[in-house]
Design an enzyme around this catalytic site. Structure first.
Site, short mmCIF file in Angstrom:
data_model
loop_
_atom_site.label_atom_id
_atom_site.label_comp_id
_atom_site.label_asym_id
_atom_site.label_seq_id
_atom_site.Cartn_x
_atom_site.Cartn_y
_atom_site.Cartn_z
N LYS A 22 0.80 -1.01 -0.08
CA LYS A 22 0.04 0.01 0.09
C LYS A 22 1.01 1.37 -0.18
CE LYS A 22 -1.67 1.49 4.06
NZ LYS A 22 -1.22 3.04 4.37
N ILE A 124 4.83 18.23 9.27
CA ILE A 124 5.62 18.12 7.87
C ILE A 124 6.58 18.96 7.83
CG2 ILE A 124 3.23 17.06 7.18
CD1 ILE A 124 2.85 19.97 5.79
N ILE A 327 8.69 5.85 17.29
CA ILE A 327 8.28 6.77 16.07
C ILE A 327 7.26 7.61 16.33
CG2 ILE A 327 8.04 6.67 13.54
CD1 ILE A 327 10.43 5.08 14.23
N ARG A 397 -8.61 0.17 4.90
CA ARG A 397 -7.73 1.53 4.31
C ARG A 397 -6.60 0.89 3.70
NH1 ARG A 397 -5.37 5.29 8.16
NH2 ARG A 397 -4.00 5.07 6.55
C1 UD1 Z 1 4.90 6.43 6.47
C2 UD1 Z 1 3.98 5.32 6.23
C3 UD1 Z 1 3.52 4.82 7.76
C4 UD1 Z 1 4.74 4.46 8.67
C5 UD1 Z 1 5.62 5.43 8.99
C6 UD1 Z 1 6.87 5.09 9.73
C7 UD1 Z 1 3.11 5.96 4.24
C8 UD1 Z 1 1.98 6.20 3.62
N1 UD1 Z 1 2.90 6.06 5.74
O1 UD1 Z 1 4.32 7.51 7.29
O2 UD1 Z 1 2.56 3.67 7.47
O3 UD1 Z 1 4.06 4.21 10.20
O4 UD1 Z 1 6.00 5.98 7.59
O5 UD1 Z 1 7.64 3.83 9.21
O6 UD1 Z 1 4.03 5.39 3.93
N2 UD1 Z 1 8.33 13.77 11.31
C9 UD1 Z 1 8.86 14.76 11.60
N3 UD1 Z 1 8.62 16.06 10.41
C10 UD1 Z 1 8.32 15.59 9.47
C11 UD1 Z 1 7.89 14.23 9.05
C12 UD1 Z 1 7.83 13.36 9.97
O7 UD1 Z 1 8.99 15.08 12.61
O8 UD1 Z 1 8.09 16.58 8.47
C13 UD1 Z 1 8.50 12.72 12.27
C14 UD1 Z 1 6.93 12.02 12.74
O9 UD1 Z 1 6.30 12.90 13.66
C15 UD1 Z 1 7.47 10.44 13.01
C16 UD1 Z 1 8.94 10.13 12.12
O10 UD1 Z 1 9.18 11.35 11.85
O11 UD1 Z 1 7.85 10.76 14.46
C17 UD1 Z 1 8.56 9.43 11.14
O12 UD1 Z 1 7.48 9.84 10.24
P1 UD1 Z 1 7.40 9.32 8.96
O13 UD1 Z 1 8.58 8.40 8.44
O14 UD1 Z 1 7.28 10.61 8.16
O15 UD1 Z 1 5.95 8.71 8.63
P2 UD1 Z 1 5.11 8.87 7.29
O16 UD1 Z 1 5.54 9.24 6.23
O17 UD1 Z 1 4.07 9.79 7.92
#
Ligand code: UD1
Length: 430
Positions: A22, A124, A327, A397
């Site tokens: 997915k 983000i 995480i 989902r």
């Molecule tokens: C993706 C996956 C999700 C998985 C996660 C971690 C997809 C669609 N979703 O989510 O299923 O659980 O990876 O393996 O692929 N963070 C920041 N700033 C940012 C972005 C992230 O601080 O701009 C932090 C988040 O809060 C979190 C960590 O980084 O603590 C990892 O998040 P991230 O790898 O970005 O997760 P997603 O891409 O949202």
């Protein structure tokens, strides 16, 4: 309201085909809008997240044709606007990959800002930092992320946290940039590699995906391709733990065993047998399970998306286990439901201390999110008596035909809509 009805107690036995990943599909579908030529994508899972993303893409003019259940033909040449409405983002956070894809191709995008999510805060800032480094102006206005660039220029970007989403969005924005981009401290997840392979098959020049340094040399244009998505690591892992928890014998087929190593090694530690072949992994739980400790980490560490499934298994394993979630900060919301089934778990901050019990008992519970929902289903399969699970829309989902695949392994599980249907299920399975 639709719910799963489960009568637990049957060991799962047999073979299960794993679908396309997915999370890779979400990135690759969004990336497919970056060429005006036709793209054919195979092994797309038919789940709510991918379907909603395709609706979001259609809403801006992308032509999408489903050739069969898992193959889609995409042509983005008719795109007529770059605004992704809030409704799509509300349903599926990953529509934000369209920020990177639209900005990279059209140098502008307007995408609703993703809100909080039920597994914790999801900032983000790293996405924005990366886009800005590439010369994209990013503003937040009226709940929208608005991007605009005259030129997108390659850059050196160091990510402060390892983020899958930010790595993907930056790759998308950089693939047609002028010059070279380096992403340091990049995410190494299999779906980051799959996206790079897809983009390279469209003529991109991306090296190093799968390591923590990704190098991208911008190209002027991408062309059409035909590409098959990798198998879903998390769907496979969920069935592997379902085998363990029900004391079963399950072979997950159509997988890449390398992607499952962190999961296989935990299953071995708790007393399962794990046999790997080229594209399958067999899990046999013949002995009583024993405790272990686990901490979620970015790939190749143990995935956060498998944390609820391992916790549900450890809660039925002898001894005390410690599960540390590193995480996301709010990923233990299923624990209250599991306690109602008889588990002995105490959560302190980002740690769950689990004292194994010998049996769950069925209860009426609610899925709090996608992976926790799936984990509660496997708890129900191991429980004595009937479990009902509400809010299965979360599970849908990300899992295609979850209950049907489980039925083929001998599980007594059905989707029911009414009290009458539930009673019928009770009588039939009792
Ligand atoms: C993706 C996956 C999700 C998985 C996660 C971690 C997809 C669609 N979703 O989510 O299923 O659980 O990876 O393996 O692929 N963070 C920041 N700033 C940012 C972005 C992230 O601080 O701009 C932090 C988040 O809060 C979190 C960590 O980084 O603590 C990892 O998040 P991230 O790898 O970005 O997760 P997603 O891409 O949202």
């Amino acid at each position: 309201m639709e719910q799963y009805a489960i009568r637990g107690g049957n060991p799962l036995v047999g073979e299960v085909e794993i679908g396309g990943a997915k999370n890779a599909a979400l990135a690759i579908l969004a990336a497919a809008i970056m060429t005006d030529e036709t793209v054919i994508i195979e092994n797309v899972p038919d789940v709510r997240d991918t379907n909603v993303l395709m609706q979001a893409m259609e809403s801006i003019g992308v032509q999408i044709e489903r050739i069969d259940r898992h193959t889609v033909k995409i042509n983005a040449q008719p795109i007529n606007n770059v605004v992704i409405e809030k409704d799509f983002i509300k349903k599926i956070r990953a529509s934000y990959y369209l920020i990177g894809a639209l900005s990279g191709k059209y140098k502008k995008a307007m995408v609703a800002l993703p809100g909080g999510c039920n597994i914790g805060l999801r900032p983000i800032d790293q996405h924005i930092k990366g886009l800005r480094a590439l010369g994209v102006e990013v503003k937040i206005e009226h709940g929208l992320i608005v991007t605009e660039a005259e030129r997108i220029k390659g850059s050196h970007i160091y990510m402060d946290v390892v983020s899958v989403g930010a790595t993907i969005n930056i790759m998308l924005a950089a693939v047609m940039a002028e010059g070279r981009t380096t992403i340091e401290n990049a995410a190494k997840e299999p779906h980051v590699v799959d996206l790079a392979n897809f983009l390279n098959s469209c003529g991109a020049n991306i090296k190093g995906a799968g390591t923590d340094m990704i190098k991208i040399r911008g190209v002027a244009k991408l062309h059409g391709t035909q590409y098959a998505i990798i198998p879903d690591q998390i769907e496979a892992g969920t069935f592997m733990f379902a085998a363990a928890v029900t004391k079963g014998d399950v072979t997950v087929k159509n997988v890449i065993p390398k992607h499952l190593e962190s999961i296989s090694s935990k299953l071995l530690e708790i007393g399962c047998e794990v046999e790997e072949s080229d594209d399958a992994v067999r899990v046999v739980a013949a002995k009583p399970l024993v405790h272990t400790h686990v901490k979620t980490l970015p790939y190749p560490g143990f995935p956060t998306d498998m944390q609820p499934q391992i916790a549900v298994t450890l809660a039925l394993s002898q001894g005390t286990s410690i599960v540390t979630e590193s995480i996301f900060e709010n990923r233990f919301r299923y624990v209250d439901e599991l306690i109602r089934m008889g588990a002995n778990i105490k959560v302190e901050g980002n740690t769950a201390i689990i004292d194994g019990v010998s049996q769950y008992t069925g209860a009426s519970i609610t899925a709090p999110d996608l992976r926790a929902g799936a984990a509660l289903v496997i708890a129900g399969l191991a429980a004595e008596g009937i479990t009902t699970i509400d809010d299965i829309k979360y599970i849908e989902r990300g899992y295609e035909d979850f209950h049907l695949k489980l039925q083929l392994l001998g599980a007594q599980i059905e989707k029911v809509n009414t009290e009458r249907e539930l009673q019928k299920f009770n009588l039939k399975t009792g």
